[in-house]
Motif scaffolding. Structure first.
Motif, mmCIF file in Angstrom:
data_model
loop_
_atom_site.group_PDB
_atom_site.id
_atom_site.type_symbol
_atom_site.label_atom_id
_atom_site.label_comp_id
_atom_site.label_asym_id
_atom_site.label_seq_id
_atom_site.Cartn_x
_atom_site.Cartn_y
_atom_site.Cartn_z
ATOM 1 N N GLY A 1 0.602 -1.253 0.157
ATOM 2 C CA GLY A 1 -0.224 0.125 -0.170
ATOM 3 C C GLY A 1 0.564 1.413 0.103
ATOM 4 N N GLN A 2 -0.077 2.683 0.433
ATOM 5 C CA GLN A 2 1.608 3.726 0.327
ATOM 6 C C GLN A 2 2.618 2.996 0.837
ATOM 7 O OE1 GLN A 2 -1.458 6.202 2.311
ATOM 8 N NE2 GLN A 2 -2.692 6.726 0.483
ATOM 9 N N LYS A 3 3.086 2.730 1.861
ATOM 10 C CA LYS A 3 3.999 2.746 2.630
ATOM 11 C C LYS A 3 4.994 2.609 1.935
ATOM 12 C CE LYS A 3 3.402 -1.212 5.514
ATOM 13 N NZ LYS A 3 3.180 -1.698 6.606
ATOM 14 N N THR A 4 4.678 1.513 0.919
ATOM 15 C CA THR A 4 5.507 0.802 0.091
ATOM 16 C C THR A 4 5.656 1.366 -1.335
ATOM 17 O OG1 THR A 4 4.264 -1.476 -0.221
ATOM 18 C CG2 THR A 4 6.316 -0.936 1.038
ATOM 19 N N TYR B 1 1.615 4.664 -6.080
ATOM 20 C CA TYR B 1 1.218 5.915 -6.113
ATOM 21 C C TYR B 1 2.739 6.444 -6.280
ATOM 22 C CZ TYR B 1 -2.206 4.341 -2.246
ATOM 23 O OH TYR B 1 -3.219 3.493 -1.832
ATOM 24 N N ASP B 2 2.574 7.835 -6.144
ATOM 25 C CA ASP B 2 3.666 9.031 -6.501
ATOM 26 C C ASP B 2 5.187 8.422 -6.117
ATOM 27 O OD1 ASP B 2 2.492 9.600 -4.221
ATOM 28 O OD2 ASP B 2 3.055 11.828 -5.027
ATOM 29 N N LYS B 3 5.151 7.796 -4.434
ATOM 30 C CA LYS B 3 6.256 7.392 -3.524
ATOM 31 C C LYS B 3 6.275 7.135 -2.610
ATOM 32 C CE LYS B 3 5.858 11.504 -1.213
ATOM 33 N NZ LYS B 3 6.022 13.630 -1.775
ATOM 34 N N PRO B 4 6.618 6.124 -2.435
ATOM 35 C CA PRO B 4 6.191 5.299 -0.692
ATOM 36 C C PRO B 4 5.702 6.607 0.035
ATOM 37 C CG PRO B 4 8.600 4.579 -1.379
ATOM 38 C CD PRO B 4 8.710 6.077 -2.824
ATOM 39 N N LEU B 5 4.794 6.471 0.688
ATOM 40 C CA LEU B 5 4.252 7.179 1.544
ATOM 41 C C LEU B 5 3.301 8.265 0.825
ATOM 42 C CD1 LEU B 5 5.987 7.097 4.814
ATOM 43 C CD2 LEU B 5 4.389 6.029 4.805
ATOM 44 N N ARG C 1 0.844 10.510 -1.688
ATOM 45 C CA ARG C 1 -1.164 10.294 -1.831
ATOM 46 C C ARG C 1 -1.414 10.441 -3.054
ATOM 47 N NH1 ARG C 1 -3.972 10.576 2.559
ATOM 48 N NH2 ARG C 1 -3.130 9.554 4.588
ATOM 49 N N VAL C 2 -0.768 10.374 -4.002
ATOM 50 C CA VAL C 2 -0.937 10.060 -4.702
ATOM 51 C C VAL C 2 -1.224 9.355 -5.804
ATOM 52 C CG1 VAL C 2 -1.552 11.524 -7.229
ATOM 53 C CG2 VAL C 2 -0.557 12.660 -5.544
ATOM 54 N N HIS C 3 -2.785 8.427 -5.836
ATOM 55 C CA HIS C 3 -2.823 6.929 -6.408
ATOM 56 C C HIS C 3 -2.736 6.951 -8.154
ATOM 57 C CE1 HIS C 3 -6.549 7.850 -5.797
ATOM 58 N NE2 HIS C 3 -6.978 7.043 -6.417
ATOM 59 N N ARG C 4 -2.695 6.566 -8.757
ATOM 60 C CA ARG C 4 -2.490 6.001 -10.102
ATOM 61 C C ARG C 4 -3.081 4.783 -10.511
ATOM 62 N NH1 ARG C 4 2.368 7.371 -10.987
ATOM 63 N NH2 ARG C 4 3.385 5.921 -12.350
#
Ligand SMILES: CC(C)(COP(=O)(O)OP(=O)(O)OC[C@H]1O[C@@H](n2cnc3c(N)ncnc32)[C@H](O)[C@@H]1OP(=O)(O)O)[C@@H](O)C(=O)NCCC(=O)NCCSC(=O)/C=C/CCCCCCCCCCCCC(=O)O
Length: 528
Positions: free
Chosen positions: A377-380, A387-391, A393-396
């Protein structure tokens, strides 16, 4: 309301409607009649308005809201009082809330006991202060404080109200006696400066930005909640329109809120909150007397420090535990830690001469397939999405996932289909509601209100939607039943979708309100 002639050419109007002197039709008529008597009696020079039983007035009678449109005609009374040629003094003890404070704002002076509280809590009921509150308060204390008090609904103590200018005098003695003395002192004073309806709202150079900040604040703080935003619109009308037109706008906005489902939900919540304390399950069982449900086994997800501790507690209590950990390294660490904790426990017990039975603890390394692929998920930075980067919030959407899902479907012979927002909402909410009906049928919860208040207080269900059981009644029980039947037929492997007998019994009566459910569904079982 009672009308009394007092010495020194004074009249007293006392609201009496226990326990909180709420404004019912009879109380409002009583106030009106009392005022007319006092105005037509030329020997009366001033009027004091107070409440019986140490409470001024807690506002409109909330239980009457379903029968009428509160506020609209009471605003006329508030205006009449202001225009009277004899001084009217409010003597406040206890509370002056909602319509109670609006009544006091109509009076020319307000005297209160130091322990009194005043406020306009209407937003908490999904409505706005519709008997001139949004037009008179800003004329008295200005826009910024009115915005704060009306959008939050927060009552203030007498000292703060005095500082704000809502009250004229605060005393530690009997406010009625004080108001009687005070009335005699102000008999010769002109009344015009005391008529709020003829004043204008104190202007500020940055009024536009004050309002846009207020809108932004409530939209962020209470997303989807109509009453605070609509109250700001009414306050804007107080600033931008003359009083005559401002009150028309207030009426229009008040009516819009009164007719909203949010107001109905919040008024249900008001009474649900006070009733749940008084209810116990039909079996009269309580947590002190109930016997625990048997637990055959327990699953623990994740074997970090917390998970290990939890697994240990159950194991020590002799309950078989299945613990799942997706990270093989972490699983090894956990196995060693738990085994050594159990051995220490065993040796302590053996030393003290107590019997030791080895607990059953099963470890499973089966993991969520996504996690096994390193997608946490977001953390990785990837999970169901990229996600744009680990942690970040911008998702695609992730092409990897589409491929993964298509292989998964192939393996399990699943056909893909698009699922509407409506189906997602219904399958999640109706299965939750279905469980609520089961709990009621089993006699575990004493009432639908109990389930709703738990959801509002503990699970972040929006108050203005009233809780899951209230929501079921707004959708209609036959609709909930029909949808559950449909989804259960399509998904017979999901037991949560199988309509409960309790729901079926109730839906056979149409869509009865939650307060009638228990009498209609007959005596519940008792699993407590
Ligand atoms: C702070 C409180 C007032 C008291 O708190 P506390 O001392 O802790 O006591 P509680 O347990 O909370 O309350 C005791 C019981 O009183 C009931 N209660 C309280 N307030 C009301 C109320 N406003 N209406 C009805 N009942 C009320 C409460 O449920 C308890 O009952 P029970 O013992 O459990 O049975 C605290 O209670 C509180 O904060 N109350 C809410 C105050 C509030 O929100 N006020 C704003 C109300 S909205 C308003 O005022 C709107 C105004 C518009 C203008 C007014 C128009 C009036 C027109 C009336 C015309 C009616 C037409 C009817 C038509 C018809 O009959 O057909």
């Amino acid at each position: 309301a009672e009308y009394l002639r007092l010495p020194h050419s004074l009249a007293l109007i006392r609201l009496r409607n226990p326990p909180v002197n709420a404004l019912s039709l009879a109380v409002v008529n009583g106030i009106r009649e009392g005022l007319q008597k006092a105005m037509s009696d030329h020997t009366i020079k001033a009027i004091v308005v107070c409440g019986a039983n140490d409470k001024f007035c807690a506002g409109a009678d909330i239980s009457s809201f379903s029968r009428s449109s509160p506020g609209i005609s009471f605003g006329v009374v508030v205006d009449e009082i202001q225009r009277y040629e004899k001084p009217v003094v409010a003597a406040i003890r206890g509370v002056a809330l909602g319509g109670g404070l609006e009544l006091a704002l109509g009076c020319h002076y307000r005297i209160a006991h130091a322990e009194a509280r005043v406020g306009l809590p209407e937003v908490a009921l999904g409505i706005l202060p519709g008997a001139r509150g949004t037009q008179l308060l800003p004329r008295l204390i200005g826009v910024p404080m009115s915005l704060d008090l009306i959008t939050s609904g927060r009552p203030v103590g007498a000292d703060e109200a005095l500082k704000l200018g809502i009250l004229d005098v605060v005393i530690n003695s009997d406010p009625v006696e004080e108001a009687v003395k005070f009335s005699q002192e102000i008999l010769d004073k002109p009344l015009e400066p005391r008529r709020l309806l003829n004043k204008s709202v104190p202007s500020l150079p940055n009024m536009d930005s004050i309002f846009s900040e207020a809108f932004a604040k409530v939209q962020k703080q209470y997303p989807g909640f109509l009453a605070p935003e609509t109250s700001i619109q009414a306050l804007q009308a107080a600033v931008n329109l003359p009083y005559k037109l401002g009150i028309k706008e207030e009426e229009k906005l008040a009516l819009y809120l009164q007719k909203s489902g949010q107001a109905r939900a919040l008024q249900y919540v008001f009474f649900a909150e006070s009733s749940v304390h008084k209810q116990s399950p039909p079996s009269v069982a309580s947590w002190q007397t109930a016997s625990p449900q048997p637990i055959s086994s327990v699953g623990v997800l994740g074997l970090g420090t917390m998970g290990r501790g939890i697994a240990m507690c159950f194991a020590k209590a002799g309950i078989p535990v299945v613990a799942v950990e997706s990270d093989p390294k972490q699983l090894e660490i956990a196995k060693k830690a738990v085994t050594s904790m159990l051995e220490r426990e065993a040796s302590k017990m053996q030393q003290s001469g107590r019997a030791w039975t080895k607990p059953t603890l099963t470890f499973s390394s089966s993991a969520d397939m996504l996690c096994e692929s390193g997608r946490f998920g977001q953390k990785t930075g990837k999970g169901w999405y990229q996600y744009d980067k680990p942690l970040g919030r911008v998702h695609r959407p992730d092409p990897w996932l589409s491929e993964f899902l298509s292989q998964y479907r192939e393996t399990h012979h699943l056909e893909s289909r698009s699922i509407s927002q409506e189906e997602i909402l219904e399958r999640c909410l109706y299965s939750l509601i279905n469980e609520g009906f089961r709990i009621l049928g089993e006699g575990i919860a004493a009432s639908p209100e109990q389930i709703d208040i738990i959801y509002l207080s503990g699970y972040g269900w929006p108050r203005y939607r009233g809780g899951p059981m209230f929501y079921a009644a707004t959708v209609g029980l036959p609709v909930v039943l029909e949808k559950l039947q449909k989804y259960y037929t399509q998904n017979p492997d999901v037991p949560q979708l199988e309509p409960s007998d309790y729901l079926k019994k109730l839906a056979a009566h149409g869509n009865p309100p939650p307060k009638d459910w228990q009498s209609l569904a007959g005596p519940p079982g008792s699993k407590l």
